[in-house]
Design an enzyme around this catalytic site. Structure first.
Site, PDB file in Angstrom:
ATOM      1  N   TYR A 152       0.840  -1.210   0.000  1.00 14.36           N
ATOM      2  CA  TYR A 152       0.000   0.000   0.000  1.00 14.36           C
ATOM      3  C   TYR A 152       0.873   1.257   0.000  1.00 14.36           C
ATOM      4  O   TYR A 152       0.690   2.167  -0.815  1.00 14.36           O
ATOM      5  CB  TYR A 152      -0.919  -0.013   1.228  1.00 14.36           C
TER       6      TYR A 152
HETATM    7  P1  NAD Z   1     -12.239   5.204   1.885  1.00 15.99           P
HETATM    8  O1  NAD Z   1     -12.005   3.784   1.455  1.00 15.99           O
HETATM    9  O2  NAD Z   1     -13.292   5.457   2.888  1.00 15.99           O
HETATM   10  O3  NAD Z   1     -12.509   6.118   0.596  1.00 15.99           O
HETATM   11  C1  NAD Z   1     -11.862   5.905  -0.631  1.00 15.99           C
HETATM   12  C2  NAD Z   1     -12.933   5.904  -1.720  1.00 15.99           C
HETATM   13  O4  NAD Z   1     -12.252   5.819  -2.987  1.00 15.99           O
HETATM   14  C3  NAD Z   1     -13.888   4.711  -1.633  1.00 15.99           C
HETATM   15  O5  NAD Z   1     -15.226   5.157  -1.492  1.00 15.99           O
HETATM   16  C4  NAD Z   1     -13.668   3.966  -2.940  1.00 15.99           C
HETATM   17  O6  NAD Z   1     -14.833   3.403  -3.491  1.00 15.99           O
HETATM   18  C5  NAD Z   1     -13.094   5.062  -3.835  1.00 15.99           C
HETATM   19  N1  NAD Z   1     -12.324   4.480  -4.941  1.00 15.99           N
HETATM   20  C6  NAD Z   1     -11.254   3.652  -4.831  1.00 15.99           C
HETATM   21  N2  NAD Z   1     -10.840   3.280  -6.053  1.00 15.99           N
HETATM   22  C7  NAD Z   1     -11.678   3.885  -6.956  1.00 15.99           C
HETATM   23  C8  NAD Z   1     -11.775   3.864  -8.366  1.00 15.99           C
HETATM   24  N3  NAD Z   1     -10.946   3.111  -9.116  1.00 15.99           N
HETATM   25  N4  NAD Z   1     -12.744   4.599  -8.955  1.00 15.99           N
HETATM   26  C9  NAD Z   1     -13.622   5.319  -8.212  1.00 15.99           C
HETATM   27  N5  NAD Z   1     -13.583   5.359  -6.861  1.00 15.99           N
HETATM   28  C10 NAD Z   1     -12.622   4.646  -6.248  1.00 15.99           C
HETATM   29  O7  NAD Z   1     -10.813   5.746   2.399  1.00 15.99           O
HETATM   30  P2  NAD Z   1     -10.456   7.041   3.258  1.00 15.99           P
HETATM   31  O8  NAD Z   1     -10.005   6.570   4.580  1.00 15.99           O
HETATM   32  O9  NAD Z   1     -11.518   8.068   3.136  1.00 15.99           O
HETATM   33  O10 NAD Z   1      -9.158   7.544   2.472  1.00 15.99           O
HETATM   34  C11 NAD Z   1      -9.241   8.524   1.432  1.00 15.99           C
HETATM   35  C12 NAD Z   1      -7.850   8.714   0.831  1.00 15.99           C
HETATM   36  O11 NAD Z   1      -6.940   9.131   1.847  1.00 15.99           O
HETATM   37  C13 NAD Z   1      -7.256   7.439   0.226  1.00 15.99           C
HETATM   38  O12 NAD Z   1      -6.545   7.810  -0.936  1.00 15.99           O
HETATM   39  C14 NAD Z   1      -6.294   6.950   1.295  1.00 15.99           C
HETATM   40  O13 NAD Z   1      -5.228   6.207   0.733  1.00 15.99           O
HETATM   41  C15 NAD Z   1      -5.825   8.261   1.891  1.00 15.99           C
HETATM   42  N6  NAD Z   1      -5.384   8.155   3.277  1.00 15.99           N
HETATM   43  C16 NAD Z   1      -6.287   7.841   4.258  1.00 15.99           C
HETATM   44  C17 NAD Z   1      -5.851   7.757   5.572  1.00 15.99           C
HETATM   45  C18 NAD Z   1      -6.787   7.428   6.703  1.00 15.99           C
HETATM   46  O14 NAD Z   1      -6.328   7.351   7.842  1.00 15.99           O
HETATM   47  N7  NAD Z   1      -8.086   7.251   6.467  1.00 15.99           N
HETATM   48  C19 NAD Z   1      -4.503   7.980   5.881  1.00 15.99           C
HETATM   49  C20 NAD Z   1      -3.610   8.270   4.857  1.00 15.99           C
HETATM   50  C21 NAD Z   1      -4.072   8.381   3.555  1.00 15.99           C
END
Ligand code: NAD
Length: 332
Positions: A152
């Site tokens: 990841y």
């Molecule tokens: P989440 O899984 O709740 O939201 C991500 C969304 O992206 C999902 O609804 C998913 O359906 C959508 N998605 C993924 N691939 C897709 C595609 N090919 N086409 C259309 N939609 C797609 O995750 P989150 O926790 O809200 O994280 C949001 C972003 O922040 C991500 O990029 C994650 O890597 C990054 N991030 C999150 C955290 C955390 O602590 N939550 C920390 C560091 C980075």
């Protein structure tokens, strides 16, 4: 850019994307939200977009970014917030890696090309503390050598570097600010993440499975602070920047369990499990650059943020939330 025309939020049916979209709409920005999750069949996605769906300035595009013709959605956008991605450290090992590559790297590449073609002035990209591979005895700075410890983390680093390479092209109109989010929590937190699992265990009294010795430390960041930093990144004077977005301190999983007991006044059994591959020992953000470039300062303490998340959880029907499971300390 904020307050003008239109913003695109990818990953809008997710945890952070839905909070960001709410905040943009509250500021009078029209939002086109793109997500591949089928809201009608996915209860977590439905819950996340519930308050957005009825807003007259919100449009949901239910589609996979890996194949969608993006041009029509980007034409009027002054900023694209690219939050779509496949999160989670542990699930990125093994066969699912192909999906991680597609969603985190190839989709980012497609979106960058489309942004340049549509002359979108700014992309704000969700990167992750996972690119660091842990804090080496001091807070991680943006200039540190990234050494991700999970597939990841590798894909998030690849996406971030790809975006910066695009932003450095002499012929591109799209500047990039990549934000390294540190373990985000708050209402609607992803069901696989630590604080939500602890609070759900407190609510149900069912056992919580804790990976490792519980001494792993995380810089937990409240989702409202993350949204504030993300909005500021849309207008920050930048061409190609990477910026940490953290909560400003780190605490161990054992401390999280203690705090949960205090806040909820409830007890639940904890079962120890082996430490998981890819889990780093500690994360902690150096926030100097976020302060300088974004005027960012986290304002919600862990105790206050956990109280808000607990209050939100209690407002839900118990059956709406997934059962508690194994508690680790995923970084994103
Ligand atoms: P989440 O899984 O709740 O939201 C991500 C969304 O992206 C999902 O609804 C998913 O359906 C959508 N998605 C993924 N691939 C897709 C595609 N090919 N086409 C259309 N939609 C797609 O995750 P989150 O926790 O809200 O994280 C949001 C972003 O922040 C991500 O990029 C994650 O890597 C990054 N991030 C999150 C955290 C955390 O602590 N939550 C920390 C560091 C980075």
């Amino acid at each position: 850019m904020i307050g003008s025309t239109q913003a695109v939020v990818t990953g809008v049916a997710g945890f952070i994307g839905s909070h960001l979209a709410e905040s943009l709409l509250g500021r009078g920005v029209r939002v086109v939200g793109i997500d591949r999750r089928p809201v009608a069949r996915d209860p977590v996605a439905a819950r996340n977009v519930a308050s957005l769906a009825t807003h007259p300035e919100f449009r949901l595009v239910e589609a996979d970014l890996a194949g969608l013709d993006l041009a029509p959605y980007l034409a009027d956008a002054s900023v694209v917030y690219h939050l779509a991605g496949l999160p989670g450290v542990r699930s990125s090992w093994g066969e699912s890696f192909a999906d991680y590559l597609t969603c985190n790297v190839l989709v980012t590449q497609r979106l960058l090309d489309a942004c340049a073609a549509a002359r979108v002035p700014r992309m704000v990209l969700a990167s992750s503390s996972s690119v660091y591979g842990g804090a080496a005895g001091r807070p991680s700075r943006e200039g540190d050598l990234p050494t991700p410890l999970s597939p990841y983390g590798v894909t998030k680093l690849a996406a971030e570097r790809l975006a910066l390479a695009h932003a450095r092209r002499v012929d591109t109109p799209t500047s990039v600010v990549a934000l390294r989010y540190f373990t985000v929590y708050g209402p609607r937190q992803r069901p696989d993440m630590a604080i939500g699992r602890v609070l759900r265990a407190a609510r149900t009294g069912r056992p919580l499975h804790l990976y490792g010795d519980g001494l792993q430390r995380r810089d937990f960041t409240y989702v409202g602070d993350v949204v504030a930093a993300t909005l500021a990144a849309a207008t920050a004077p930048a061409r190609d920047e990477v910026v940490n977005v953290g909560g400003g301190s780190n605490v161990s999983m054992l401390e999280v369990l203690d705090r949960a007991a205090e806040i909820t006044g409830r007890d639940f059994p904890v079962r120890r499990e082996a430490r998981q591959p890819g889990d780093v020992e500690a994360t902690l953000a150096d926030l100097a650059k976020a302060r300088d470039l974004l005027g960012y300062q986290p304002v919600i303490s862990l105790a206050d943020g956990m109280r808000l998340q607990w209050k939100w959880l209690l407002s839900r029907e118990p059956d709406d939330e997934p059962a508690p499971g194994t508690l680790g300390a995923t970084a994103g």
